[in-house]
Every structure is written in structure tokens, then in C-alpha cells.
Design an enzyme around this catalytic site. Structure first.
Site, PDB file in Angstrom:
ATOM      1  N   GLU A  34      -1.567 -10.822  -9.799  1.00 25.92           N
ATOM      2  CA  GLU A  34      -1.468  -9.568  -9.036  1.00 25.92           C
ATOM      3  C   GLU A  34      -2.868  -8.998  -8.869  1.00 25.92           C
ATOM      4  O   GLU A  34      -3.581  -8.784  -9.845  1.00 25.92           O
ATOM      5  CB  GLU A  34      -0.557  -8.576  -9.782  1.00 25.92           C
ATOM      6  CG  GLU A  34      -0.623  -7.145  -9.291  1.00 25.92           C
ATOM      7  CD  GLU A  34      -0.327  -6.952  -7.805  1.00 25.92           C
ATOM      8  OE1 GLU A  34       0.737  -7.415  -7.340  1.00 25.92           O
ATOM      9  OE2 GLU A  34      -1.166  -6.333  -7.113  1.00 25.92           O
ATOM     10  N   ARG A  57      10.350   4.659  -6.319  1.00 28.01           N
ATOM     11  CA  ARG A  57       9.766   3.308  -6.428  1.00 28.01           C
ATOM     12  C   ARG A  57       9.069   3.099  -7.757  1.00 28.01           C
ATOM     13  O   ARG A  57       9.122   2.019  -8.332  1.00 28.01           O
ATOM     14  CB  ARG A  57       8.778   3.076  -5.287  1.00 28.01           C
ATOM     15  CG  ARG A  57       9.448   2.789  -3.986  1.00 28.01           C
ATOM     16  CD  ARG A  57       8.461   2.850  -2.850  1.00 28.01           C
ATOM     17  NE  ARG A  57       9.163   2.682  -1.595  1.00 28.01           N
ATOM     18  CZ  ARG A  57       9.247   1.535  -0.931  1.00 28.01           C
ATOM     19  NH1 ARG A  57       8.638   0.473  -1.385  1.00 28.01           N
ATOM     20  NH2 ARG A  57       9.932   1.456   0.191  1.00 28.01           N
ATOM     21  N   TYR A  83      16.637  12.119   1.116  1.00 30.25           N
ATOM     22  CA  TYR A  83      17.612  11.899   0.039  1.00 30.25           C
ATOM     23  C   TYR A  83      17.020  12.277  -1.324  1.00 30.25           C
ATOM     24  O   TYR A  83      15.797  12.285  -1.498  1.00 30.25           O
ATOM     25  CB  TYR A  83      18.148  10.462   0.028  1.00 30.25           C
ATOM     26  CG  TYR A  83      17.137   9.353  -0.009  1.00 30.25           C
ATOM     27  CD1 TYR A  83      16.542   8.948  -1.205  1.00 30.25           C
ATOM     28  CD2 TYR A  83      16.790   8.671   1.146  1.00 30.25           C
ATOM     29  CE1 TYR A  83      15.630   7.901  -1.238  1.00 30.25           C
ATOM     30  CE2 TYR A  83      15.863   7.625   1.126  1.00 30.25           C
ATOM     31  CZ  TYR A  83      15.292   7.249  -0.065  1.00 30.25           C
ATOM     32  OH  TYR A  83      14.381   6.220  -0.093  1.00 30.25           O
ATOM     33  N   ASP A 124       8.386  -9.397   1.745  1.00 34.49           N
ATOM     34  CA  ASP A 124       7.639  -9.007   2.951  1.00 34.49           C
ATOM     35  C   ASP A 124       6.676 -10.094   3.422  1.00 34.49           C
ATOM     36  O   ASP A 124       6.348 -10.157   4.603  1.00 34.49           O
ATOM     37  CB  ASP A 124       6.850  -7.709   2.693  1.00 34.49           C
ATOM     38  CG  ASP A 124       7.711  -6.466   2.905  1.00 34.49           C
ATOM     39  OD1 ASP A 124       8.947  -6.613   3.022  1.00 34.49           O
ATOM     40  OD2 ASP A 124       7.152  -5.349   2.952  1.00 34.49           O
TER      41      ASP A 124
HETATM   42  C1  FAD Z   1       8.890   3.776   4.930  1.00 33.37           C
HETATM   43  C2  FAD Z   1       9.575   2.626   4.277  1.00 33.37           C
HETATM   44  C3  FAD Z   1      10.820   2.819   3.704  1.00 33.37           C
HETATM   45  C4  FAD Z   1      11.489   1.739   3.109  1.00 33.37           C
HETATM   46  N1  FAD Z   1      12.717   1.964   2.553  1.00 33.37           N
HETATM   47  C5  FAD Z   1      13.388   0.915   2.015  1.00 33.37           C
HETATM   48  C6  FAD Z   1      14.680   1.129   1.435  1.00 33.37           C
HETATM   49  O1  FAD Z   1      15.188   2.259   1.391  1.00 33.37           O
HETATM   50  N2  FAD Z   1      15.337   0.046   0.905  1.00 33.37           N
HETATM   51  C7  FAD Z   1      14.788  -1.218   0.911  1.00 33.37           C
HETATM   52  O2  FAD Z   1      15.435  -2.159   0.411  1.00 33.37           O
HETATM   53  N3  FAD Z   1      13.552  -1.436   1.455  1.00 33.37           N
HETATM   54  C8  FAD Z   1      12.846  -0.409   1.990  1.00 33.37           C
HETATM   55  N4  FAD Z   1      11.595  -0.615   2.500  1.00 33.37           N
HETATM   56  C9  FAD Z   1      11.000  -1.965   2.471  1.00 33.37           C
HETATM   57  C10 FAD Z   1      10.357  -2.281   1.121  1.00 33.37           C
HETATM   58  O3  FAD Z   1       9.453  -1.276   0.744  1.00 33.37           O
HETATM   59  C11 FAD Z   1       9.627  -3.619   1.171  1.00 33.37           C
HETATM   60  O4  FAD Z   1      10.380  -4.559   1.867  1.00 33.37           O
HETATM   61  C12 FAD Z   1       9.369  -4.132  -0.241  1.00 33.37           C
HETATM   62  O5  FAD Z   1       8.630  -3.205  -0.987  1.00 33.37           O
HETATM   63  C13 FAD Z   1       8.628  -5.467  -0.179  1.00 33.37           C
HETATM   64  O6  FAD Z   1       8.375  -5.915  -1.499  1.00 33.37           O
HETATM   65  P1  FAD Z   1       7.467  -7.209  -1.741  1.00 33.37           P
HETATM   66  O7  FAD Z   1       7.452  -7.399  -3.218  1.00 33.37           O
HETATM   67  O8  FAD Z   1       7.920  -8.323  -0.873  1.00 33.37           O
HETATM   68  O9  FAD Z   1       6.018  -6.826  -1.198  1.00 33.37           O
HETATM   69  P2  FAD Z   1       5.003  -5.697  -1.662  1.00 33.37           P
HETATM   70  O10 FAD Z   1       5.709  -4.510  -2.175  1.00 33.37           O
HETATM   71  O11 FAD Z   1       4.057  -5.495  -0.526  1.00 33.37           O
HETATM   72  O12 FAD Z   1       4.217  -6.343  -2.894  1.00 33.37           O
HETATM   73  C14 FAD Z   1       3.211  -7.303  -2.726  1.00 33.37           C
HETATM   74  C15 FAD Z   1       2.336  -7.348  -3.971  1.00 33.37           C
HETATM   75  O13 FAD Z   1       1.404  -8.413  -3.820  1.00 33.37           O
HETATM   76  C16 FAD Z   1       0.131  -7.969  -4.239  1.00 33.37           C
HETATM   77  N5  FAD Z   1      -0.890  -8.796  -3.568  1.00 33.37           N
HETATM   78  C17 FAD Z   1      -1.271  -8.754  -2.270  1.00 33.37           C
HETATM   79  N6  FAD Z   1      -2.196  -9.690  -2.027  1.00 33.37           N
HETATM   80  C18 FAD Z   1      -2.401 -10.342  -3.201  1.00 33.37           C
HETATM   81  C19 FAD Z   1      -3.257 -11.407  -3.587  1.00 33.37           C
HETATM   82  N7  FAD Z   1      -4.107 -12.007  -2.719  1.00 33.37           N
HETATM   83  N8  FAD Z   1      -3.213 -11.848  -4.883  1.00 33.37           N
HETATM   84  C20 FAD Z   1      -2.364 -11.266  -5.786  1.00 33.37           C
HETATM   85  N9  FAD Z   1      -1.553 -10.225  -5.455  1.00 33.37           N
HETATM   86  C21 FAD Z   1      -1.570  -9.779  -4.189  1.00 33.37           C
HETATM   87  C22 FAD Z   1       0.103  -6.508  -3.840  1.00 33.37           C
HETATM   88  O14 FAD Z   1      -0.883  -5.791  -4.567  1.00 33.37           O
HETATM   89  C23 FAD Z   1       1.526  -6.080  -4.181  1.00 33.37           C
HETATM   90  O15 FAD Z   1       1.626  -5.665  -5.521  1.00 33.37           O
HETATM   91  C24 FAD Z   1      10.886   0.448   3.097  1.00 33.37           C
HETATM   92  C25 FAD Z   1       9.633   0.265   3.659  1.00 33.37           C
HETATM   93  C26 FAD Z   1       8.972   1.344   4.232  1.00 33.37           C
HETATM   94  C27 FAD Z   1       7.603   1.112   4.850  1.00 33.37           C
END
Ligand code: FAD
Length: 387
Positions: free
Chosen positions: A33, A105, A209, A288
């Protein structure tokens, strides 16, 4: 055996859940991370039953229960009249082992991190960007770690995706999410939401909410805007939002709730086009990194959590190192149709929420005609999903 060690890039909700799901199936996991500390922007998350079921299964309910709010409905309202168009039950879809949760979160990330750090088979390396991967004798070599697979859970701007699929680029949606929170006690009783409020307005919508056991209120306002730097979380001036949610277009109850927030941040909404590649050999994407979507189905994190569970299940069927690429292909094939459908629904909901003029009137009438039961039933295929 190399195949029993998996490297994950990124300790977001997707990466941490994947580590727990893999460790529960007997794998050793190293997470790289890049951030020094896991701190999510002060904002809330809706966790639908399809996601909470997995977290409950991983044993996280006791850590989360003190912090969550369990809403019984979504109140869909229109800025046009200020009134409620329809109320959709959430209680109907929720089960004791799969509740509908509203959570801060930071509370979710904290519970996941604590579980990861107390698991003997998981190593979390903070402040360590994922090193480049190269082919090893039986698998991959990632920095000092030999592993059967590399999972890119490093978000929309994924380094793992950029290395494996340089043609896939995040696209700006033209929309900005303004995010803010306030103390529930700072709002008059009449404005304190007990469930989810969704306000539809001309070219904008607002979601409100409670979270943090009802102590805090989460607000997300979606409006059009110019692209901000990728992955940024820029401060936003309350005056600007006040003008966007003007008295002429929005009722005082929505405006008064917006005014209770002291600090806004603006989050540009980028998405990954659906239908792209998710895996290549021993590398696969999750969350994501694979499918950043518009947040209008409140399912982005939920899909990352589902990905994590399916990935662990697919990998645990492999007998030896050679089976890993096929297991990752199987994972991607299982996930892509469902996630693509959710991505499309999220886009469609955004268009519907932002209608204006006669089209907004027609939308409100159509929703009323459909009725709460049929609107609720439309979500069943998402919420009822089980591994
Ligand atoms: C306004 C908004 C509201 C939302 N509401 C909801 C909701 O109500 N319900 C829901 O289910 N979803 C919701 N989402 C979507 C949700 O926030 C994301 O889909 C989710 O957080 C994605 O998680 P992730 O772990 O895939 O990616 P991320 O949360 O982006 O985590 C990626 C991680 O990788 C790390 N990283 C990046 N590059 C590197 C690297 N080169 N080396 C090592 N580490 C790295 C980052 O630091 C981070 O910690 C919402 C999104 C937004 C923008």
C-alpha cells in the site's frame, strides 16, 4: 508453494477484503500500500446486503455493529415540489446475515485493517508502492516476494492495470461529487434523516443519510463540472454549492441541510469503460482498478467486496502453480457480466435523477405508478447475490 502466496496492490476496501477472503481459504497474502496511513476522506458508504453478507461471513459484524446505521427505507424526493415521490423499503431486502448498513468509511476501513493486521497469514506493508512484477521460476517475483499471482486492487488510477493494459484509461464523466458531513445534533429534528434521502433535481442530485451510529450525517451532492486533477479530493467552497443548489430550484429543507456542512471536498468522477480486460496470465484486477463506476447505484465498493470473495473462491480450486492463470480467467468470466450490468444501471440512474422540466414530471409520475414494491423488486438481483 509459490501459488499459496498472493500479492495484492492496494489496501482499499477491495484489497483488504480480498486479503481476508484469501487468508480464510488458506493463502498467505502480502499487501503493498503506497499510503503511510489508511485514511478515507470523511465520508459515508452505503453497504447493501450483497456486500454486508460477505463482511459478516468474514467475521466483521462485531467490529462494525457499534458504528453502523441500519435504515429501513430510501425516500426519493423531487426538488421540483420538495415532496417525496416514493419510499422504497430496504427492510424487505435485508436479512440478519445481510443487513443494509450505512457506515463511515473510516470505520469500515479501520475494522478491515484491524482484522488484516491480526491475521497471521497477512502482511500489510504501508508506505510501500507495489514494485514492478517479473516472471520467476514458478510464478511472479514482486520486489522481494515470490507469488503465484498479483492482484491489482490499487484503484481507478491503478499502476498494475497501466502495466498490464496500458490502453485502458479512466474517463472523466463530466460530474463532480461534493462530499461533506455534519453533526446530526447541528440539524433541527425535522431535518435529521433516519434513512437514506435521495433528492432529484435539474442536472444535479443530492444523497443524505446518517452514519456513525446516527451521530453524523453524510451528504453527497452531484453536479456537472470541469475535470479536476485525477484522484484529487479538492476543497470546495460552500458558497459555490449554495449557488448550484439555488433557492429558485431547490426547497429550503435540502438547502438547510447543505448549509449545515462546514467543509466540502470535491471528488471528480472518473470511470473505467466497461467490457475491458481484467486479467492476463498471473495478474488480475479487482474493484475500482477493474471497473470504477459512477456511484449512483451505491455499488462500487460492494462490487469490489464481491470481487474479493469470488477471487478467493476461484483461486482455491487450483491444485498447483500452473492452474493460477486459468483460475484468474475463471474469476474474470464470473464477475464481468454482473459488474457490467451494475455499471450500466449506475449510468442510467444518473440520467434519470438529473432530468428537468416536463421529463422530470414524467419521471416522478412513472415512479409513483410503478409503486414501492416493484421499485424494490428491481434491486433484488443486486441485493440477493450470494457466492
Ligand atoms: C461520492 C462517492 C460515493 C460512493 N458511495 C458508495 C456507496 O454508497 N456504496 C458503495 O458500495 N460504493 C460507493 N462508492 C464507490 C467506492 O467508494 C469505491 O468503489 C471503492 O472505494 C473502491 O475501492 P477499491 O479498494 O477498489 O479502491 P480504492 O478505494 O481506490 O483503494 C485503492 C488503494 O490502492 C492504493 N494504491 C494506489 N496506487 C498504489 C500503488 N502503486 N501501490 C500500492 N498501493 C496503491 C491507494 O492508496 C488505495 O489505498 C462511492 C464513490 C464515490 C466517489
Amino acid at each position: 508453494m509459490t501459488s499459496r502466496t498472493i500479492v495484492i496492490a492496494g489496501a482499499g476496501i477491495g484489497g483488504l477484503t480480498a486479503a481476508l477472503a484469501l487468508a480464510a481459504r488458506g493463502f498467505r497474502v502480502t499487501i503493498f500500500e503506497k499510503a503511510e496511513r489508511l485514511e478515507e476522506a470523511g465520508a459515508g458508504l452505503q453497504l447493501a446486503p450483497n456486500a454486508s453478507r460477505i463482511l459478516v461471513g468474514l467475521g466483521l459484524a462485531p467490529a462494525l455493529a457499534p458504528h453502523v446505521v441500519t435504515p429501513d427505507s430510501v425516500s426519493i424526493r423531487t426538488a421540483r415540489s420538495g415532496g417525496e415521490v416514493i419510499r422504497v423499503s430496504l427492510a424487505a431486502s435485508a436479512r440478519p446475515d445481510a443487513p443494509y448498513w450505512l457506515v463511515h468509511r473510516a470505520d469500515l476501513q479501520g475494522a478491515l485493517q484491524a482484522a488484516v493486521q491480526s491475521h497471521p497469514a497477512i502482511e500489510l506493508r504501508l508506505a510501500t508502492p507495489v514494485p514492478d512484477a517479473r516472471a520467476g521460476r514458478d510464478g511472479l517475483v514482486i520486489g522481494d516476494t515470490e507469488a503465484g499471482a498479483l492482484i491489482g486492487a490499487d484503484g481507478a488510477w491503478s499502476k498494475v492495470r497501466a502495466a498490464a493494459f496500458p490502453d485502458i484509461q479512466p474517463q472523466f464523466s463530466g460530474l463532480i461529487a461534493w462530499r461533506g458531513t455534519c453533526d446530526a445534533a447541528s440539524l433541527p429534528q425535522s431535518l435529521r434523516p433516519t434513512g437514506v434521502q435521495l433528492w432529484m433535481g435539474p442536472q444535479a442530485h443530492l444523497v443524505i443519510y446518517p452514519m456513525s451510529a446516527g451521530q453524523r450525517i453524510n451528504l453527497v451532492a452531484i453536479v456537472g463540472g470541469a475535470p479536476l486533477p485525477p484522484g484529487s479530493n479538492a476543497p470546495g467552497a460552500g458558497d459555490e454549492l449554495d449557488a448550484l443548489f439555488s433557492r429558485a430550484r431547490w426547497p429550503s429543507s435540502a438547502r438547510d441541510t447543505i448549509a449545515a456542512v462546514n467543509q466540502w471536498s470535491r471528488w471528480p468522477l472518473y470511470t473505467i469503460p466497461d467490457g475491458g480486460a481484467w486479467h492476463s496470465g498471473r495478474v488480475a484486477l479487482l474493484g475500482d482498478a477493474a471497473h470504477a463506476m459512477l456511484p449512483f447505484a451505491a455499488q462500487g465498493a460492494a462490487m469490489a467486496i464481491e470481487d474479493a470473495a469470488v477471487l478467493a473462491q476461484s483461486l482455491c480450486t487450483t491444485r498447483d502453480d500452473r492452474g493460477i492463470p486459468a483460475a484468474l480467467a475463471h474469476y474474470a468470466a464470473l464477475r464481468m457480466p454482473r459488474v457490467t450490468r451494475v455499471q450500466r444501471i449506475a449510468r442510467q440512474q444518473g440520467r434519470i435523477y438529473h432530468l428537468h422540466g416536463p421529463m422530470a414530471l414524467a419521471r416522478d409520475s412513472a415512479m409513483r405508478l410503478l409503486g414501492p414494491q416493484r421499485l424494490t423488486a428491481r434491486q433484488d438481483w443486486i441485493y440477493d447475490w450470494k457466492l
